[in-house]
Motif scaffolding. Structure first.
Motif, PDB file in Angstrom:
ATOM      1  N   MET A   1       2.532   5.405  20.411  1.00  0.00           N
ATOM      2  CA  MET A   1       2.839   5.387  18.642  1.00  0.00           C
ATOM      3  C   MET A   1       1.511   5.068  18.507  1.00  0.00           C
ATOM      4  SD  MET A   1       5.098   4.209  15.339  1.00  0.00           S
ATOM      5  CE  MET A   1       4.578   2.462  15.586  1.00  0.00           C
ATOM      6  N   ASN A   2       0.703   6.266  17.381  1.00  0.00           N
ATOM      7  CA  ASN A   2      -0.643   5.947  16.993  1.00  0.00           C
ATOM      8  C   ASN A   2      -0.081   5.108  15.825  1.00  0.00           C
ATOM      9  OD1 ASN A   2      -2.895   6.056  15.209  1.00  0.00           O
ATOM     10  ND2 ASN A   2      -3.081   7.990  15.621  1.00  0.00           N
ATOM     11  N   THR A   3      -0.199   3.442  15.438  1.00  0.00           N
ATOM     12  CA  THR A   3      -0.473   3.273  14.384  1.00  0.00           C
ATOM     13  C   THR A   3      -0.694   3.472  13.053  1.00  0.00           C
ATOM     14  OG1 THR A   3      -1.987   1.539  14.925  1.00  0.00           O
ATOM     15  CG2 THR A   3       0.031   1.100  16.104  1.00  0.00           C
ATOM     16  N   HIS A   4      -1.899   3.840  13.460  1.00  0.00           N
ATOM     17  CA  HIS A   4      -2.015   4.989  12.142  1.00  0.00           C
ATOM     18  C   HIS A   4      -2.007   5.997  11.641  1.00  0.00           C
ATOM     19  CE1 HIS A   4      -5.151   1.172  12.110  1.00  0.00           C
ATOM     20  NE2 HIS A   4      -5.183   1.436  13.476  1.00  0.00           N
ATOM     21  N   GLN A   5      -0.857   6.707  12.185  1.00  0.00           N
ATOM     22  CA  GLN A   5       0.186   8.047  12.014  1.00  0.00           C
ATOM     23  C   GLN A   5       0.505   8.164  10.943  1.00  0.00           C
ATOM     24  OE1 GLN A   5       1.929   8.787  15.023  1.00  0.00           O
ATOM     25  NE2 GLN A   5       3.826   7.734  14.704  1.00  0.00           N
ATOM     26  N   TRP A   6       0.729   6.822   9.867  1.00  0.00           N
ATOM     27  CA  TRP A   6       0.859   6.619   8.368  1.00  0.00           C
ATOM     28  C   TRP A   6       0.732   6.633   7.771  1.00  0.00           C
ATOM     29  CZ3 TRP A   6       5.647   3.238  10.812  1.00  0.00           C
ATOM     30  CH2 TRP A   6       6.513   4.631  11.581  1.00  0.00           C
ATOM     31  N   GLU A   7      -0.794   6.709   7.590  1.00  0.00           N
ATOM     32  CA  GLU A   7      -1.731   6.038   6.910  1.00  0.00           C
ATOM     33  C   GLU A   7      -1.657   7.348   5.943  1.00  0.00           C
ATOM     34  OE1 GLU A   7      -4.606   3.659   6.229  1.00  0.00           O
ATOM     35  OE2 GLU A   7      -4.736   3.906   7.674  1.00  0.00           O
ATOM     36  N   ASP A   8      -1.012   8.517   5.181  1.00  0.00           N
ATOM     37  CA  ASP A   8      -1.318   8.963   4.404  1.00  0.00           C
ATOM     38  C   ASP A   8       0.024   8.637   3.583  1.00  0.00           C
ATOM     39  OD1 ASP A   8      -3.969   9.378   4.710  1.00  0.00           O
ATOM     40  OD2 ASP A   8      -3.554  10.923   5.262  1.00  0.00           O
ATOM     41  N   THR A   9       1.085   9.604   4.844  1.00  0.00           N
ATOM     42  CA  THR A   9       2.559   9.733   3.960  1.00  0.00           C
ATOM     43  C   THR A   9       3.258   8.563   4.651  1.00  0.00           C
ATOM     44  OG1 THR A   9       2.879  10.486   6.273  1.00  0.00           O
ATOM     45  CG2 THR A   9       2.130  11.895   4.843  1.00  0.00           C
ATOM     46  N   MET A  10       3.304   8.034   5.114  1.00  0.00           N
ATOM     47  CA  MET A  10       4.048   6.264   5.355  1.00  0.00           C
ATOM     48  C   MET A  10       3.169   5.252   4.524  1.00  0.00           C
ATOM     49  SD  MET A  10       7.018   7.343   5.454  1.00  0.00           S
ATOM     50  CE  MET A  10       8.022   6.128   6.777  1.00  0.00           C
ATOM     51  N   ARG A  11       2.376   4.891   3.798  1.00  0.00           N
ATOM     52  CA  ARG A  11       1.693   4.309   3.481  1.00  0.00           C
ATOM     53  C   ARG A  11       2.871   2.979   2.154  1.00  0.00           C
ATOM     54  NH1 ARG A  11      -4.334   2.856   1.070  1.00  0.00           N
ATOM     55  NH2 ARG A  11      -4.120   0.698   0.180  1.00  0.00           N
ATOM     56  N   LEU A  12       2.687   1.644   2.161  1.00  0.00           N
ATOM     57  CA  LEU A  12       3.971   1.225   1.804  1.00  0.00           C
ATOM     58  C   LEU A  12       3.628   1.258   0.142  1.00  0.00           C
ATOM     59  CD1 LEU A  12       6.116  -1.332   0.773  1.00  0.00           C
ATOM     60  CD2 LEU A  12       3.635  -3.046   1.257  1.00  0.00           C
ATOM     61  N   SER A  13       4.415   2.103  -0.703  1.00  0.00           N
ATOM     62  CA  SER A  13       4.534   1.720  -1.856  1.00  0.00           C
ATOM     63  C   SER A  13       6.187   1.603  -2.600  1.00  0.00           C
ATOM     64  CB  SER A  13       3.528   3.170  -2.057  1.00  0.00           C
ATOM     65  OG  SER A  13       4.912   4.333  -2.523  1.00  0.00           O
ATOM     66  N   LEU A  14       6.122   2.039  -3.667  1.00  0.00           N
ATOM     67  CA  LEU A  14       7.495   2.035  -4.422  1.00  0.00           C
ATOM     68  C   LEU A  14       8.502   3.819  -4.052  1.00  0.00           C
ATOM     69  CD1 LEU A  14       6.949   0.040  -7.650  1.00  0.00           C
ATOM     70  CD2 LEU A  14       8.153  -0.572  -6.000  1.00  0.00           C
ATOM     71  N   THR A  15       7.333   3.919  -3.920  1.00  0.00           N
ATOM     72  CA  THR A  15       7.827   5.664  -2.924  1.00  0.00           C
ATOM     73  C   THR A  15       8.479   5.333  -1.561  1.00  0.00           C
ATOM     74  OG1 THR A  15       5.863   7.274  -4.735  1.00  0.00           O
ATOM     75  CG2 THR A  15       7.916   8.244  -2.646  1.00  0.00           C
TER      76      THR A  15
END
Length: 453
Positions: A1-15
């Protein structure tokens, strides 16, 4: 898995990771670096009584860039002998740059202003605890510009308040509450401003090892959490916080989170400064050939333990019921934790600010008792070697220190030059021949071919 693939869509947040968080801010914290996020913010989270934190960075805006898009959320990566774990902390509700300091401190809803700005952030003389009025930035603040120093911003905010407030120093300064109060009063007098609100300056002692976060730590946190966190902090399982129970406007239930409240912090403070911090500095300077502190323990653990036992311990008053021998043994175990990857170069930073608090008090107390501070002097001599020979010197007095030793060709000349720097050694230590001779002996050995250190 590319560990940076969630950079925009799955960044830690309240969402991406919904969770309850405090609805208001009751604490303004100056210096929202890794240590605060791994220590006081965790206690505030675990207190669970709704105190939100506004974290203010006094220098780089990096932490704002890390946490603001994450709704203030970040993870604590805890590394111990049993493995690694990650948890998300939500106590930080705002992150701002230093320009917002006075405005947020002046808010009457804020009841505590806490600080972790490191020793050098106070721009004080570590030998005396007094504010350095010749510091260029302090001088510029006192001319009336918008303050840029921590003390300038703190005093500006306090002078605009009417409601009572507690100022909680969590840095390694001797008698940190009283010392900070003295600097605040001195600055306010020089600036010609009045602080009329009721204030409390409790003493504290904080203890947790928090090394710098690496890219590998971010990747590991992502693996454990399933989201990308740009604000990861790394720490050990051990944590301790001792606080003088003297607050002007209430406080979180930090005692429920494990903090110790007491009427006298000084014995705990002295133990921590002289045993943990003093030993850590000794390990870093003697073990500068090692990249990580854990690597140095095997080679230097005996010298560090002899410093603890023979020099530091006789200067301490141990609180009733406290197991000092267990504490000293635990320190070497903590230092040897390979999972922390704590760089000796990071520990060695800002030595001119740290030595007076960590080692020179031990030296003075042993000399006053008619004893020879052999092991403490070895640690100080190792710092002198660092000043004399290191390719890079990360210290607020770097230019002054380098200039002092620039013409020194022998260990005795280095010792005499550095002992003459009163900002570090005060006016007294150069007068003790036994200390000076120990330093020359040790520095000669440390710089000789085949030195065991």
């Amino acid at each position: 898995m590319n560990t940076h693939q969630w950079e925009d869509t799955m960044r830690l947040s309240l969402t991406t990771r919904p969770r309850p968080v405090p609805s208001s801010v009751g604490i303004v914290h100056l210096g929202i670096g890794a240590f605060h996020r791994a220590h006081q913010a965790v206690y505030t989270e675990d207190a669970g009584d709704g105190w939100g934190i506004c974290g203010i960075t006094q220098r780089s805006a990096t932490v704002v860039d890390q946490l603001a898009p994450q709704d203030g959320l970040y993870s604590v990566l805890e590394r111990g002998s049993e493995g690694v774990s990650a948890r998300i902390i939500g106590a930080v509700r705002e992150v701002r740059t230093g320009d917002a300091t006075a405005e947020r401190i002046a808010d009457s809803a804020v009841r505590i202003v806490s600080l972790t700005v490191t020793e050098k952030g106070y721009r004080h003389d570590p030998a005396t605890g007094r504010l350095r009025m010749d510091d260029p930035e302090v001088c510029l603040d006192l001319t009336g510009r918008e303050p840029r120093t921590v003390l300038g911003r703190l005093v500006r905010g306090l002078s605009r308040r009417e409601a009572p407030v507690t100022v909680l120093c969590c840095d390694n300064l001797t008698a940190n509450g009283a010392t900070l109060r003295g600097m605040v009063e001195e600055y306010a007098e020089r600036a010609g401003v009045k602080i009329t609100c009721a204030t409390a300056f409790p003493a504290t002692m904080v203890d947790r090892i928090v090394p710098a976060t690496t890219p590998a730590d971010l990747d590991e946190a992502e693996r454990l959490l399933g989201v990308r966190d740009h604000g990861v902090v790394v720490t050990e399982p051990f944590t301790q916080w001792v606080i003088e129970d003297s607050f002007a406007a209430g406080r979180p239930a930090w005692d429920k989170a494990g903090a110790i409240f007491t009427g006298d912090v000084a014995p705990y403070e002295l133990m921590k400064l002289r045993l943990l911090n003093g030993s850590h500095s000794m390990l870093a300077y003697l073990g500068s050939r090692f990249e990580y502190a854990a690597e140095a323990v095997d080679a230097l653990g005996d010298a560090v333990r002899r410093y603890m036992d023979e020099d530091a311990t006789p200067t301490l008053t141990v609180p009733a019921g406290f197991d000092l021998e267990e504490y000293k043994a635990s320190l070497l175990t903590r230092f040897a934790n390979p999972a922390l990857r704590h760089r000796t170069a990071q520990i060695a930073m800002d030595g001119s600010q740290k030595l007076p608090q960590r080692l020179l008090g031990v030296v003075r107390d042993r000399l006053a008792a008619g004893a020879e501070p052999r092991w403490a002097a070895l640690a100080v001599a190792a710092w002198m070697r660092h000043v004399w020979t290191a390719k890079e010197l990360d210290d607020p007095l770097a230019d002054h220190l380098r200039m002092a030793v620039s013409r020194a060709g022998r260990p005795d000349e280095v010792v005499d030059a550095l002992l003459g720097i009163t900002e570090v050694f005060g006016p007294d230590l150069r007068e003790f021949r036994v200390f000076r001779d120990l330093l020359v002996e040790h520095l000669t050995e440390l710089t000789a071919d085949g030195s065991p250190y």
